[in-house]
Design an enzyme around this catalytic site. Structure first.
Site, mmCIF file in Angstrom:
data_model
loop_
_atom_site.group_PDB
_atom_site.id
_atom_site.type_symbol
_atom_site.label_atom_id
_atom_site.label_comp_id
_atom_site.label_asym_id
_atom_site.label_seq_id
_atom_site.Cartn_x
_atom_site.Cartn_y
_atom_site.Cartn_z
ATOM 1 N N GLU A 47 -2.857 -0.212 3.220
ATOM 2 C CA GLU A 47 -3.562 -0.718 4.061
ATOM 3 C C GLU A 47 -2.458 -1.738 4.780
ATOM 4 O O GLU A 47 -3.147 -2.079 6.194
ATOM 5 C CB GLU A 47 -4.456 -1.977 3.228
ATOM 6 C CG GLU A 47 -5.650 -1.023 2.396
ATOM 7 C CD GLU A 47 -5.145 -0.743 1.212
ATOM 8 O OE1 GLU A 47 -3.885 -0.848 0.823
ATOM 9 O OE2 GLU A 47 -6.140 -0.462 0.367
ATOM 10 N N HIS A 141 -1.162 -6.154 1.742
ATOM 11 C CA HIS A 141 -2.304 -6.700 2.530
ATOM 12 C C HIS A 141 -2.673 -8.003 1.894
ATOM 13 O O HIS A 141 -2.578 -8.352 0.773
ATOM 14 C CB HIS A 141 -3.507 -5.808 2.496
ATOM 15 C CG HIS A 141 -3.914 -5.169 1.129
ATOM 16 N ND1 HIS A 141 -4.644 -5.949 0.433
ATOM 17 C CD2 HIS A 141 -3.392 -4.196 0.368
ATOM 18 C CE1 HIS A 141 -5.072 -5.410 -0.639
ATOM 19 N NE2 HIS A 141 -4.033 -4.334 -0.852
ATOM 20 N N HIS A 153 -8.444 -7.232 0.441
ATOM 21 C CA HIS A 153 -9.040 -7.159 -0.797
ATOM 22 C C HIS A 153 -8.361 -7.499 -2.067
ATOM 23 O O HIS A 153 -7.014 -7.701 -1.511
ATOM 24 C CB HIS A 153 -9.605 -5.619 -1.210
ATOM 25 C CG HIS A 153 -8.553 -4.646 -1.102
ATOM 26 N ND1 HIS A 153 -7.903 -4.287 -0.016
ATOM 27 C CD2 HIS A 153 -7.964 -3.928 -2.184
ATOM 28 C CE1 HIS A 153 -6.980 -3.369 -0.465
ATOM 29 N NE2 HIS A 153 -7.089 -3.159 -1.668
HETATM 30 ZN ZN LIG Z 1 -4.234 -0.181 -1.212
#
Ligand SMILES: [Zn+2]
Length: 302
Positions: A47, A141, A153
């Site tokens: 991500e 991320h 997340h």
């Molecule tokens: Zn991932």
């Protein structure tokens, strides 16, 4: 044939001893140190790779997935190049996203070994042990709920918060604690600007590269080639300065709280012996053995 080969090998062995004896220059000179080992573990998520903005770019069924898995591989290669610049003698790359089968093996630099597929509780840190000298995070991320963060997340879309000894952790924090269990410091992280900020708050002044900056659901990004250049330079600089970094080691007893997005997941997790319900959507587990905590988290996040 085999016998001949053995005799030949023995002959070559003695010839080599004679040659070495007659060539003193080949022997180690007094005071010469053996080459220093530098073993580097690179955990790669997707991500936070330069260019990635939407979930379908990170999923095997997405129409543009092949482009972005290539960029993920090239960022892993940039980290490998940086590690080699710093004198790395052993490099392991852990594919840590989704299927754990994203990095293109044929494009990965041959100086590294690649770990694919899921296995045990170490998850994105599978393969790490006490013999490593440093950990590098690529493509990371921010934790769930972070404003202006790309594809934020925490481990899965079912977890809202992961809190260890009162500290809200992104994946980088959790994985740094796993590295800390093995006494290995995290020295470098690349990803979006939000995870760079969160990682520094938890891990201190590690080397970082922000390859993009979240603007709500959008992001302003560096070109992938620029990101790769900065990652190579940053990883090399961090590894050359290894003594400046300390392992992330929260103190025992280790108290882990997992907050889910759905109360039924908390109810299900509380069925595991030793895990207690701490709220409508949360469960907790406490132990003096951090490996136990690692295993319990792997169990409840399924
Ligand atoms: Zn991932």
């Amino acid at each position: 044939m085999r016998k001949t080969a053995v005799i030949l090998a023995a002959g070559m062995f003695f010839a080599a001893i004679l040659a070495a004896a007659s060539l003193p220059a080949l022997a180690a000179s007094p005071g010469q140190q053996p080459a220093k080992k530098l073993k580097v573990f690179i955990s790669v998520d997707m991500e936070g790779i330069s260019g990635v903005i939407n979930w379908d770019e990170t999923e095997i069924t997405g129409p543009d997935y092949s482009l972005f898995r290539r960029l993920m591989t090239l960022e892993a290669n940039a980290a490998i190049a940086g590690a080699l610049d710093a004198g790395a003698t052993d490099i392991v790359v852990r594919d840590g996203h989704d299927s754990a089968r994203n990095i293109l093996p044929d494009l990965l630099r041959p100086e590294a070994q690649l770990i694919r597929e899921w296995n045990g509780p170490l998850s994105m840190m599978e393969g790490l042990d006490r013999t490593f000298d440093a950990v590098v995070f690529i493509g990371y991320h921010a934790r769930a709920g972070t404003p202006d963060a790309v594809l934020k997340h925490t481990m899965s879309l079912q977890i809202y918060d992961l809190i260890l000894n009162g500290v809200r952790l992104p994946e980088a924090g959790w994985n740094a604690a796993i590295a800390g269990y093995f006494d290995v410091p995290v020295v470098f992280l690349s990803g979006d600007a939000a995870i760079v900020k969160q990682a520094k708050e938890i891990l201190g002044e590690i080397e970082t590269v922000a390859v993009k900056e979240g603007l709500g659901k959008a992001a302003k990004m560096l070109a992938p080639a620029k990101s790769q250049e900065l990652i190579q330079r940053g990883v090399a600089s961090a590894l050359k300065n290894l003594k400046a970094f300390k392992p992330y080691k929260p103190s025992p007893p280790y108290k882990l709280e997992v907050v889910f997005t759905d109360e039924n997941l908390a109810k299900r997790a509380s069925w595991v012996p030793g895990i207690v319900r701490t709220g409508e959507r949360s469960v907790g587990y406490t132990s003096n053995d951090f490996m136990d905590v690692i295993k319990y988290f792997r169990l409840v996040r399924l």
